[in-house]
Design a protein around this motif. Structure first.
Motif, PDB file in Angstrom:
ATOM      1  N   GLY A  39     -44.710 -68.317  -1.519  1.00 42.55           N
ATOM      2  CA  GLY A  39     -43.581 -68.454  -0.607  1.00 42.55           C
ATOM      3  C   GLY A  39     -43.729 -69.494   0.481  1.00 42.55           C
ATOM      4  N   TYR A  40     -44.839 -70.228   0.489  1.00 41.92           N
ATOM      5  CA  TYR A  40     -45.061 -71.259   1.506  1.00 41.92           C
ATOM      6  C   TYR A  40     -45.036 -72.647   0.874  1.00 41.92           C
ATOM      7  CZ  TYR A  40     -46.785 -67.293   4.230  1.00 41.92           C
ATOM      8  OH  TYR A  40     -46.905 -66.094   4.876  1.00 41.92           O
ATOM      9  N   PRO A  41     -44.609 -73.678   1.641  1.00 49.83           N
ATOM     10  CA  PRO A  41     -44.658 -75.043   1.118  1.00 49.83           C
ATOM     11  C   PRO A  41     -46.098 -75.447   0.788  1.00 49.83           C
ATOM     12  CG  PRO A  41     -43.346 -74.944   3.135  1.00 49.83           C
ATOM     13  CD  PRO A  41     -44.027 -73.615   2.993  1.00 49.83           C
ATOM     14  N   ILE A  42     -46.239 -76.357  -0.201  1.00 50.55           N
ATOM     15  CA  ILE A  42     -47.570 -76.872  -0.547  1.00 50.55           C
ATOM     16  C   ILE A  42     -48.195 -77.520   0.687  1.00 50.55           C
ATOM     17  CG2 ILE A  42     -48.775 -78.629  -1.942  1.00 50.55           C
ATOM     18  CD1 ILE A  42     -47.923 -76.243  -3.566  1.00 50.55           C
ATOM     19  N   ASP A  43     -49.494 -77.341   0.846  1.00 50.32           N
ATOM     20  CA  ASP A  43     -50.266 -77.902   1.965  1.00 50.32           C
ATOM     21  C   ASP A  43     -49.850 -77.339   3.323  1.00 50.32           C
ATOM     22  OD1 ASP A  43     -51.808 -79.388   0.227  1.00 50.32           O
ATOM     23  OD2 ASP A  43     -50.666 -81.232   0.486  1.00 50.32           O
ATOM     24  N   THR A  44     -49.303 -76.114   3.326  1.00 53.81           N
ATOM     25  CA  THR A  44     -49.081 -75.421   4.604  1.00 53.81           C
ATOM     26  C   THR A  44     -50.398 -75.325   5.350  1.00 53.81           C
ATOM     27  OG1 THR A  44     -47.174 -74.157   3.826  1.00 53.81           O
ATOM     28  CG2 THR A  44     -48.426 -73.206   5.653  1.00 53.81           C
ATOM     29  N   VAL A  45     -51.465 -74.988   4.600  1.00 51.77           N
ATOM     30  CA  VAL A  45     -52.834 -75.032   5.137  1.00 51.77           C
ATOM     31  C   VAL A  45     -53.672 -75.890   4.199  1.00 51.77           C
ATOM     32  CG1 VAL A  45     -52.712 -72.785   6.289  1.00 51.77           C
ATOM     33  CG2 VAL A  45     -53.482 -72.911   3.919  1.00 51.77           C
ATOM     34  N   THR A  46     -54.680 -76.558   4.739  1.00 53.59           N
ATOM     35  CA  THR A  46     -55.550 -77.412   3.925  1.00 53.59           C
ATOM     36  C   THR A  46     -57.003 -77.231   4.354  1.00 53.59           C
ATOM     37  OG1 THR A  46     -55.473 -79.325   5.412  1.00 53.59           O
ATOM     38  CG2 THR A  46     -53.715 -79.171   3.747  1.00 53.59           C
ATOM     39  N   LEU A  47     -57.907 -77.637   3.473  1.00 47.11           N
ATOM     40  CA  LEU A  47     -59.335 -77.555   3.799  1.00 47.11           C
ATOM     41  C   LEU A  47     -59.731 -78.548   4.888  1.00 47.11           C
ATOM     42  CD1 LEU A  47     -61.143 -77.024   0.364  1.00 47.11           C
ATOM     43  CD2 LEU A  47     -61.063 -75.442   2.292  1.00 47.11           C
ATOM     44  N   SER A  48     -58.934 -79.596   5.086  1.00 48.53           N
ATOM     45  CA  SER A  48     -59.265 -80.577   6.133  1.00 48.53           C
ATOM     46  C   SER A  48     -58.958 -80.048   7.534  1.00 48.53           C
ATOM     47  CB  SER A  48     -58.505 -81.886   5.900  1.00 48.53           C
ATOM     48  OG  SER A  48     -57.108 -81.663   5.944  1.00 48.53           O
ATOM     49  N   MET A  49     -58.147 -78.987   7.628  1.00 50.78           N
ATOM     50  CA  MET A  49     -57.870 -78.360   8.926  1.00 50.78           C
ATOM     51  C   MET A  49     -59.058 -77.526   9.380  1.00 50.78           C
ATOM     52  SD  MET A  49     -54.063 -76.753   8.342  1.00 50.78           S
ATOM     53  CE  MET A  49     -52.602 -77.759   8.084  1.00 50.78           C
ATOM     54  N   SER A  50     -59.201 -77.379  10.687  1.00 49.71           N
ATOM     55  CA  SER A  50     -60.200 -76.437  11.206  1.00 49.71           C
ATOM     56  C   SER A  50     -59.691 -75.018  10.959  1.00 49.71           C
ATOM     57  CB  SER A  50     -60.396 -76.649  12.705  1.00 49.71           C
ATOM     58  OG  SER A  50     -59.238 -76.224  13.406  1.00 49.71           O
ATOM     59  N   PRO A  51     -60.572 -74.030  10.975  1.00 55.38           N
ATOM     60  CA  PRO A  51     -60.119 -72.649  10.781  1.00 55.38           C
ATOM     61  C   PRO A  51     -59.011 -72.248  11.761  1.00 55.38           C
ATOM     62  CG  PRO A  51     -62.492 -72.748  10.550  1.00 55.38           C
ATOM     63  CD  PRO A  51     -62.054 -74.108  10.991  1.00 55.38           C
ATOM     64  N   ALA A  52     -59.131 -72.653  13.020  1.00 59.21           N
ATOM     65  CA  ALA A  52     -58.103 -72.312  14.017  1.00 59.21           C
ATOM     66  C   ALA A  52     -56.777 -72.977  13.681  1.00 59.21           C
ATOM     67  CB  ALA A  52     -58.573 -72.729  15.413  1.00 59.21           C
ATOM     68  N   GLU A  53     -56.828 -74.225  13.211  1.00 62.05           N
ATOM     69  CA  GLU A  53     -55.601 -74.937  12.830  1.00 62.05           C
ATOM     70  C   GLU A  53     -54.919 -74.252  11.641  1.00 62.05           C
ATOM     71  OE1 GLU A  53     -56.818 -79.514  14.190  1.00 62.05           O
ATOM     72  OE2 GLU A  53     -57.291 -78.803  12.169  1.00 62.05           O
ATOM     73  N   ARG A  54     -55.708 -73.728  10.725  1.00 61.17           N
ATOM     74  CA  ARG A  54     -55.136 -73.029   9.567  1.00 61.17           C
ATOM     75  C   ARG A  54     -54.379 -71.780  10.009  1.00 61.17           C
ATOM     76  NH1 ARG A  54     -60.838 -73.013   6.296  1.00 61.17           N
ATOM     77  NH2 ARG A  54     -61.063 -75.269   6.051  1.00 61.17           N
ATOM     78  N   VAL A  55     -54.971 -71.028  10.912  1.00 61.41           N
ATOM     79  CA  VAL A  55     -54.310 -69.819  11.415  1.00 61.41           C
ATOM     80  C   VAL A  55     -52.995 -70.190  12.092  1.00 61.41           C
ATOM     81  CG1 VAL A  55     -54.475 -67.919  13.082  1.00 61.41           C
ATOM     82  CG2 VAL A  55     -56.463 -68.501  11.657  1.00 61.41           C
ATOM     83  N   ALA A  56     -53.039 -71.227  12.951  1.00 59.08           N
ATOM     84  CA  ALA A  56     -51.836 -71.650  13.672  1.00 59.08           C
ATOM     85  C   ALA A  56     -50.758 -72.133  12.704  1.00 59.08           C
ATOM     86  CB  ALA A  56     -52.189 -72.758  14.670  1.00 59.08           C
ATOM     87  N   ALA A  57     -51.165 -72.893  11.687  1.00 61.42           N
ATOM     88  CA  ALA A  57     -50.202 -73.442  10.723  1.00 61.42           C
ATOM     89  C   ALA A  57     -49.548 -72.330   9.902  1.00 61.42           C
ATOM     90  CB  ALA A  57     -50.901 -74.442   9.801  1.00 61.42           C
ATOM     91  N   LEU A  58     -50.336 -71.353   9.477  1.00 66.69           N
ATOM     92  CA  LEU A  58     -49.779 -70.257   8.680  1.00 66.69           C
ATOM     93  C   LEU A  58     -48.864 -69.385   9.539  1.00 66.69           C
ATOM     94  CD1 LEU A  58     -49.674 -68.968   5.896  1.00 66.69           C
ATOM     95  CD2 LEU A  58     -51.597 -67.519   6.540  1.00 66.69           C
ATOM     96  N   ALA A  59     -49.265 -69.159  10.788  1.00 68.65           N
ATOM     97  CA  ALA A  59     -48.422 -68.368  11.693  1.00 68.65           C
ATOM     98  C   ALA A  59     -47.065 -69.051  11.894  1.00 68.65           C
ATOM     99  CB  ALA A  59     -49.133 -68.173  13.034  1.00 68.65           C
ATOM    100  N   ARG A  60     -47.064 -70.383  12.065  1.00 72.33           N
ATOM    101  CA  ARG A  60     -45.806 -71.126  12.205  1.00 72.33           C
ATOM    102  C   ARG A  60     -44.948 -70.977  10.952  1.00 72.33           C
ATOM    103  NH1 ARG A  60     -49.020 -75.122  14.489  1.00 72.33           N
ATOM    104  NH2 ARG A  60     -49.075 -76.288  12.519  1.00 72.33           N
TER     105      ARG A  60
END
Length: 321
Positions: free
Chosen positions: A135-156
């Protein structure tokens, strides 16, 4: 040898469920008995016997290890009657040998089957993994993001605050910094002791499991199995192989991998249609564990096909022999 086009996933799927069930039933008597090796061997033997009854020309591409490390279901082992379609097999006869030995939750038997040449031949090394549900767009989260950035991106993307995100992480000393960074965002963490195939599958059923994202390093073979499940259920997974020494880099070369820094997507780990089956051994959040009652034993199996996106749950009750 049969043509890849003859891969009849609908016809083969119930046979694959029987393979998974047989491995679970074989390990049932060893739940809580403290013997990881015996539990694993019982599952291996049963899975191999059942695979060899199937009309396939199968090759194990994800197995118990290299031939010199695993007497059965080793990488490269041929299984099946040899009379059917050419297929790749990825398996973990008992995902969670420690969980089984200690009677802890979420031990599973796991197997996937796909046309020959369509499953990544992942060497037995670590893989940095990141997974979210459908249900999320491709590359909503990526391995190049920091763990904190991944949480923020998924929450958005989910339309919630970070403290409403739950991340599943394997509890290991190597993940201490990862755990600390995720906690700093306010997100919750579900720590698991073993079984990261189940951990990734949790993301695909977040409304049941409460888990939104999986991250951290674990076995690369398990990454391919998890990608097979997500190909059926929906969801995204990214994996990058991790190498600790020259021996592990040599394993990658032997598996035909030349780009050691490549990030694999779900559809690069599993390039064709796939069937996936898993049976609960101990009680879990995805599948019920094996239930023993006077004269009977009952298992629960999840059987999935990527071609149709179908997810079937089956209860199998059989007389005790």
């Amino acid at each position: 040898m049969a043509d890849i086009a003859e891969f009849q996933d609908r016809m083969l799927s119930l046979g694959l469920a029987r393979v998974s069930e047989a491995a679970a039933l074989a390990s049932a008597k060893l739940i809580g008995r403290g013997d990881e090796k015996a539990a694993d061997q019982a599952a291996v033997n049963a899975m191999r016997d059942q695979l060899n009854l199937l009309d396939i020309s199968g090759v194990v591409v994800i197995g118990e290890g290299e031939r010199d490390e695993a007497p059965m279901l080793f990488i490269g082992e041929e299984v099946g009657t040899g009379k059917g379609p050419a297929v790749d097999i990825a398996l973990d006869p008992l995902e969670g040998t420690t969980l089984t030995a200690k009677d802890m939750p979420n031990a599973l038997t796991v197997i996937a089957m796909a046309p020959r040449g369509t499953l990544l031949h992942a060497p037995d090394v670590y893989m940095d993994k990141l997974a979210i549900g459908p249900g999320y767009p491709i590359d909503t989260v990526t391995l190049s993001m920091s763990p904190a950035e991944r949480v923020a991106a998924l929450a958005r993307a989910k339309g919630v605050s970070a403290d409403e995100i739950t991340v599943c992480i394997l509890e290991r000393p190597r993940h201490e910094d990862l755990i600390a960074e995720v906690r700093s965002t306010g997100a919750a963490i579900r720590l698991i002791t073993d079984g990261d195939v189940a951990g990734v599958i949790h993301c695909a059923e977040s409304e049941i499991t409460g888990i939104d994202m999986y991250m951290g390093s674990g076995g690369a073979p398990e990454g391919v199995l998890a990608a097979s499940a997500l190909k059926c259920m929906g969801g995204q997974i990214y994996g990058r192989l991790l190498f600790r020494n020259d021996d592990e880099r040599a394993r990658a070369a032997k598996a035909g991998i030349t780009d050691l820094n490549r990030v694999y997507t779900r559809d690069e780990m599993v390039t064709g249609d796939v069937i996936f089956a898993a049976t609960g051994v101990t009680q879990g959040s995805i599948l019920a564990g094996i239930k023993m009652e006077p004269g009977w034993v009952t298992t629960e199996t999840i059987l999935m096909r990527s071609k149709t996106g179908s997810v079937r749950r089956m209860s199998y009750r059989s007389p005790l022999k």
